[in-house]
Structures are given as structure tokens and as C-alpha cells.
Motif scaffolding. Sequence first.
Motif, PDB file in Angstrom:
ATOM      1  N   ASN A 197     -19.018  27.417 -12.865  1.00  0.00           N
ATOM      2  CA  ASN A 197     -19.529  28.708 -12.409  1.00  0.00           C
ATOM      3  C   ASN A 197     -18.530  29.830 -12.658  1.00  0.00           C
ATOM      4  OD1 ASN A 197     -22.159  28.021 -11.198  1.00  0.00           O
ATOM      5  ND2 ASN A 197     -20.966  26.798  -9.772  1.00  0.00           N
ATOM      6  N   THR A 198     -17.265  29.581 -12.315  1.00  0.00           N
ATOM      7  CA  THR A 198     -16.243  30.622 -12.451  1.00  0.00           C
ATOM      8  C   THR A 198     -15.540  30.596 -13.802  1.00  0.00           C
ATOM      9  OG1 THR A 198     -14.496  29.214 -11.525  1.00  0.00           O
ATOM     10  CG2 THR A 198     -15.833  30.488  -9.967  1.00  0.00           C
ATOM     11  N   MET A 199     -15.708  29.474 -14.547  1.00  0.00           N
ATOM     12  CA  MET A 199     -15.033  29.278 -15.832  1.00  0.00           C
ATOM     13  C   MET A 199     -13.509  29.343 -15.670  1.00  0.00           C
ATOM     14  SD  MET A 199     -17.494  31.213 -18.632  1.00  0.00           S
ATOM     15  CE  MET A 199     -17.203  32.855 -17.961  1.00  0.00           C
ATOM     16  N   LYS A 200     -13.027  28.723 -14.610  1.00  0.00           N
ATOM     17  CA  LYS A 200     -11.589  28.658 -14.343  1.00  0.00           C
ATOM     18  C   LYS A 200     -11.182  27.215 -14.047  1.00  0.00           C
ATOM     19  CE  LYS A 200     -11.185  33.364 -12.508  1.00  0.00           C
ATOM     20  NZ  LYS A 200     -10.461  33.855 -13.698  1.00  0.00           N
ATOM     21  N   VAL A 201      -9.921  26.902 -14.352  1.00  0.00           N
ATOM     22  CA  VAL A 201      -9.394  25.571 -14.075  1.00  0.00           C
ATOM     23  C   VAL A 201      -9.200  25.421 -12.571  1.00  0.00           C
ATOM     24  CG1 VAL A 201      -7.467  23.983 -14.427  1.00  0.00           C
ATOM     25  CG2 VAL A 201      -8.247  25.429 -16.315  1.00  0.00           C
ATOM     26  N   SER A 202      -9.835  24.402 -11.995  1.00  0.00           N
ATOM     27  CA  SER A 202      -9.735  24.183 -10.552  1.00  0.00           C
ATOM     28  C   SER A 202      -8.746  23.082 -10.195  1.00  0.00           C
ATOM     29  CB  SER A 202     -11.110  23.836  -9.973  1.00  0.00           C
ATOM     30  OG  SER A 202     -11.640  22.670 -10.583  1.00  0.00           O
ATOM     31  N   ALA A 203      -8.421  22.212 -11.153  1.00  0.00           N
ATOM     32  CA  ALA A 203      -7.467  21.127 -10.903  1.00  0.00           C
ATOM     33  C   ALA A 203      -7.011  20.555 -12.232  1.00  0.00           C
ATOM     34  CB  ALA A 203      -8.104  20.034 -10.057  1.00  0.00           C
ATOM     35  N   THR A 204      -5.872  19.889 -12.210  1.00  0.00           N
ATOM     36  CA  THR A 204      -5.367  19.166 -13.377  1.00  0.00           C
ATOM     37  C   THR A 204      -4.903  17.803 -12.911  1.00  0.00           C
ATOM     38  OG1 THR A 204      -4.642  21.224 -14.459  1.00  0.00           O
ATOM     39  CG2 THR A 204      -3.722  19.150 -15.275  1.00  0.00           C
ATOM     40  N   TYR A 205      -5.445  16.753 -13.538  1.00  0.00           N
ATOM     41  CA  TYR A 205      -5.114  15.383 -13.165  1.00  0.00           C
ATOM     42  C   TYR A 205      -4.111  14.809 -14.163  1.00  0.00           C
ATOM     43  CZ  TYR A 205      -9.472  15.610 -10.401  1.00  0.00           C
ATOM     44  OH  TYR A 205     -10.466  15.960  -9.506  1.00  0.00           O
ATOM     45  N   SER A 206      -2.932  14.480 -13.692  1.00  0.00           N
ATOM     46  CA  SER A 206      -1.917  13.872 -14.550  1.00  0.00           C
ATOM     47  C   SER A 206      -2.168  12.377 -14.690  1.00  0.00           C
ATOM     48  CB  SER A 206      -0.521  14.104 -13.955  1.00  0.00           C
ATOM     49  OG  SER A 206       0.463  13.379 -14.683  1.00  0.00           O
ATOM     50  N   LEU A 207      -1.852  11.839 -15.867  1.00  0.00           N
ATOM     51  CA  LEU A 207      -1.958  10.393 -16.071  1.00  0.00           C
ATOM     52  C   LEU A 207      -0.722   9.672 -15.541  1.00  0.00           C
ATOM     53  CD1 LEU A 207      -3.533  10.250 -19.646  1.00  0.00           C
ATOM     54  CD2 LEU A 207      -4.672  10.182 -17.422  1.00  0.00           C
ATOM     55  N   ASN A 208       0.289  10.440 -15.158  1.00  0.00           N
ATOM     56  CA  ASN A 208       1.485   9.893 -14.498  1.00  0.00           C
ATOM     57  C   ASN A 208       2.095   8.712 -15.234  1.00  0.00           C
ATOM     58  OD1 ASN A 208       1.534  11.705 -12.239  1.00  0.00           O
ATOM     59  ND2 ASN A 208      -0.205  10.581 -11.359  1.00  0.00           N
ATOM     60  N   GLY A 209       2.188   8.849 -16.554  1.00  0.00           N
ATOM     61  CA  GLY A 209       2.852   7.825 -17.332  1.00  0.00           C
ATOM     62  C   GLY A 209       2.015   6.607 -17.653  1.00  0.00           C
ATOM     63  N   LYS A 210       0.809   6.552 -17.162  1.00  0.00           N
ATOM     64  CA  LYS A 210      -0.054   5.402 -17.436  1.00  0.00           C
ATOM     65  C   LYS A 210      -0.647   5.459 -18.842  1.00  0.00           C
ATOM     66  CE  LYS A 210       0.346   3.580 -13.324  1.00  0.00           C
ATOM     67  NZ  LYS A 210       1.006   2.256 -13.120  1.00  0.00           N
ATOM     68  N   GLY A 211      -0.723   6.661 -19.413  1.00  0.00           N
ATOM     69  CA  GLY A 211      -1.278   6.835 -20.746  1.00  0.00           C
ATOM     70  C   GLY A 211      -0.885   8.192 -21.291  1.00  0.00           C
ATOM     71  N   GLY A 212      -1.031   8.359 -22.607  1.00  0.00           N
ATOM     72  CA  GLY A 212      -0.689   9.624 -23.231  1.00  0.00           C
ATOM     73  C   GLY A 212      -1.383   9.761 -24.568  1.00  0.00           C
ATOM     74  N   GLY A 213      -1.296  10.958 -25.142  1.00  0.00           N
ATOM     75  CA  GLY A 213      -1.996  11.210 -26.392  1.00  0.00           C
ATOM     76  C   GLY A 213      -3.481  10.961 -26.227  1.00  0.00           C
ATOM     77  N   ASN A 214      -4.015  11.363 -25.071  1.00  0.00           N
ATOM     78  CA  ASN A 214      -5.414  11.078 -24.744  1.00  0.00           C
ATOM     79  C   ASN A 214      -6.355  11.874 -25.638  1.00  0.00           C
ATOM     80  OD1 ASN A 214      -3.724  12.590 -22.803  1.00  0.00           O
ATOM     81  ND2 ASN A 214      -5.647  13.416 -22.039  1.00  0.00           N
ATOM     82  N   ALA A 215      -7.265  11.134 -26.305  1.00  0.00           N
ATOM     83  CA  ALA A 215      -8.151  11.759 -27.292  1.00  0.00           C
ATOM     84  C   ALA A 215      -9.617  11.474 -27.041  1.00  0.00           C
ATOM     85  CB  ALA A 215      -7.770  11.288 -28.696  1.00  0.00           C
ATOM     86  N   GLY A 216      -9.931  10.647 -26.070  1.00  0.00           N
ATOM     87  CA  GLY A 216     -11.324  10.349 -25.750  1.00  0.00           C
ATOM     88  C   GLY A 216     -11.546  10.484 -24.247  1.00  0.00           C
ATOM     89  N   LEU A 217     -12.764  10.870 -23.863  1.00  0.00           N
ATOM     90  CA  LEU A 217     -13.047  11.082 -22.448  1.00  0.00           C
ATOM     91  C   LEU A 217     -14.497  10.731 -22.158  1.00  0.00           C
ATOM     92  CD1 LEU A 217     -11.373  12.266 -20.020  1.00  0.00           C
ATOM     93  CD2 LEU A 217     -12.650  14.382 -20.364  1.00  0.00           C
ATOM     94  N   ALA A 218     -14.711  10.030 -21.054  1.00  0.00           N
ATOM     95  CA  ALA A 218     -16.067   9.667 -20.631  1.00  0.00           C
ATOM     96  C   ALA A 218     -16.132   9.743 -19.117  1.00  0.00           C
ATOM     97  CB  ALA A 218     -16.432   8.265 -21.128  1.00  0.00           C
ATOM     98  N   LEU A 219     -17.357   9.787 -18.575  1.00  0.00           N
ATOM     99  CA  LEU A 219     -17.516   9.989 -17.143  1.00  0.00           C
ATOM    100  C   LEU A 219     -18.688   9.197 -16.587  1.00  0.00           C
ATOM    101  CD1 LEU A 219     -16.795  11.663 -14.532  1.00  0.00           C
ATOM    102  CD2 LEU A 219     -18.423  13.382 -15.363  1.00  0.00           C
ATOM    103  N   ASP A 220     -18.427   8.479 -15.507  1.00  0.00           N
ATOM    104  CA  ASP A 220     -19.490   7.860 -14.720  1.00  0.00           C
ATOM    105  C   ASP A 220     -19.766   8.812 -13.564  1.00  0.00           C
ATOM    106  OD1 ASP A 220     -21.178   6.446 -13.097  1.00  0.00           O
ATOM    107  OD2 ASP A 220     -19.810   4.777 -12.717  1.00  0.00           O
ATOM    108  N   VAL A 221     -20.845   9.565 -13.675  1.00  0.00           N
ATOM    109  CA  VAL A 221     -21.162  10.585 -12.684  1.00  0.00           C
ATOM    110  C   VAL A 221     -21.466   9.962 -11.328  1.00  0.00           C
ATOM    111  CG1 VAL A 221     -22.779  12.425 -12.074  1.00  0.00           C
ATOM    112  CG2 VAL A 221     -21.997  12.182 -14.441  1.00  0.00           C
ATOM    113  N   LYS A 222     -22.237   8.888 -11.307  1.00  0.00           N
ATOM    114  CA  LYS A 222     -22.656   8.262 -10.058  1.00  0.00           C
ATOM    115  C   LYS A 222     -21.484   7.767  -9.225  1.00  0.00           C
ATOM    116  CE  LYS A 222     -25.484   4.474  -8.221  1.00  0.00           C
ATOM    117  NZ  LYS A 222     -26.371   3.328  -8.569  1.00  0.00           N
TER     118      LYS A 222
END
Length: 349
Positions: A197-222
Motif C-alpha cells: 500500500n505504501t510502497m515502502k520497506v517495512s522489514a528486512t529479514y537477515s539470513l544470519n549466515g545460514k545462506g547467501g547469494g540468494n537468487a530464488g524466492l518462494a512463499l507458502d502463503v497459508k
Amino acid sequence: MRQLLLSIVIGVTTLSTMGYAQQPSTPQEGGTYWVQKITKVGSEGGFDYVYADSDGRRLYIPRSGPSPRVNVFNLDTLEPAGEFPKTNARGAATDSKSHHGFSSSSPVAMWDTKTLAIVKTIPIEGRPDGILADAFNHRIYVLSHSAPNVTVLDASDGAVLGTIDLGGAPEQAVSDGKGHIYIDLEDKDSVAVVDANTMKVSATYSLNGKGGGNAGLALDVKNHVVFVACREPQVMVMLDATTGKYLADLPIGRGCDGAVFNPKTGECFSSQGDGTLTIIKEKSRTSFVVEQTVKTMPGAKTLTLDSKTGKILLIAAEYSAPTAPNTGGGRPGRGTLVPGSFSIITVGK
């Protein structure tokens, strides 16, 4: 998107010289998914993303090179259905309400998804790469590694609604359909959450060293699970979509460049340039397992889901031997695309 690693290119070359099988495989032991069809559609030029419009039954594949264009195929038969010439795009997306399609290019091409007629072109800044159509408020998000990181368009008329600074290089975006956009930041090892709605970043989730160079993203909405496909190390990291809390991680193949989630089966798919498709089963919102690894085709690093049939479609081609490295060291250059070898790979069960 990054160029394929040298080892992947060599793998493609090896298989091309051996005559990589262009026939359907058989179900692999211990799994239900398999390569049902490899369709050689030919034509020249580079490629990046592939996009299935499941409602409109079209498959969009942008091609780069001397004759940049977006090729359109019938999603059911994979027969050619049209083409948008002089469009140097990386990806495509469509909005089912307005029946408009958009390319991630500069300028953006906007077309009628029923007639495949170009409606207009839209000048934008940056270096367009990924793209997302969000059904929540029918907006188009064009991603760029350089500023502005996101350009937001109105799907109804193509008007530029604004831009978003993510503070990093975006690769892929997904929507929960409820006002939240998740975008992985490849160079920051994190996921940005944007308020639609606002087109602004509301949060940023760090991978905390578990992964990097992230190039794919998927979501289970439910179940509120974000799947983050990473290159360094080669893992899929699962996060709580509401809080960003780490849930688990599992190994995937080398050179990932895309991920999708099928809510009907509870499975996440990650495509890799090493010629593998990793399938992760969500047993619960905190329990996950690598269900199967399907051998596809070297270079098949991006994918799309046909949500009506449950089939996964990937794209790849064969290449000639890499060129000799420059004097004084360095790695060999990429070989040339073997004429007529560009293919659409269909995986199903």
C-alpha cells in the motif's frame, strides 16, 4: 542475474558433444516427478526468466542478442503463439484483471494478453531484471540491481506509481496477496518486506549466515513460510514470513536462479544451472525434507509453475566449447549457443 559458472558451461558443453537426450526421461527411483517432455523451439539469442500465465494459457520467454524479443507460446501445446520484437527484456508478468502483460525492460513493453498487441511502452530507469505482478492491488514491480531497485506500475494503464529503494540488489519477488511483497537481496544475504500500500520497506529479514547469494524466492502463503534459494552455500533457507525467524535449511544443487511453491502439493521447487531441480516437501510449517532431485538439463536455472496443471517448465540450451582464456590467466569465455538447441523442459508427475 549472474552469468552461469564456468563449471556449468563446461557441463553443458560436455553433454552437447555427447548429444544430450532430447527425449522424455522416466520416473526416477524414489520420486514421482520426471522430465515428461523436452521441446526444442530453437531460435537464437540469450535467455533468462520464463513465465507461465496459467489463466491466459501463455508461456513468455524473453530472448536477448542482436534481435531482442519476447517469444510467446501456447502453454498447453508449446506451439509458437506470437512475438514482441525489439524488446530487450529479462522477464515478463501478466495481470489477470486488466489482461495486460509487462516486460522487465527499459522501456517496459505493455501488451494486451488476449490479442498480444502492444499497448504502449513505458520509460523507466535502472537495469530491469526480475518482475512481479501482484494481484493484491494490481501493480507491477520491476526489479533492478541498480537504483531505483523497484519501479512500481499500475497494471490498468501502465502509469509509474513510484520507486522503492531496497538498499540492495533484488533478484526475485513474491506476494502473499494480502499487502506484503517479499524480495530477496542477492548482495545483502537478506529478504526485504515491502508494504504494497505504501510502497515502502517495512522489514528486512537477515539470513544470519545460514545462506547467501540468494537468487530464488518462494512463499507458502497459508503457513507463512518464505523459501530462500541460495548459492553460497547451496541451500534452501526457510524463514517465518511474519517474523523472519529462521526455521530450517536444506541442501540444493549448484547455481540456483529461481524457486516456486505449489500450494496444492505443499512443495517448493528450486532450479539450478547444474541441471537439477530440487523438490522440498513441507511436512509442517517447521518440518521440511528434500523429497526428490530431478535431473533436467545443464543451464536450466530458471523455472515457472503452471498452477493449473502443476507442471514445472524450465528453459535451457546447448553450447559449444568455451573459448580460450585471455593471456595472463583468467577463465575461459563462454561458448556459443548451438543453433536450434534452445529447449523448453516440462517436469510433472
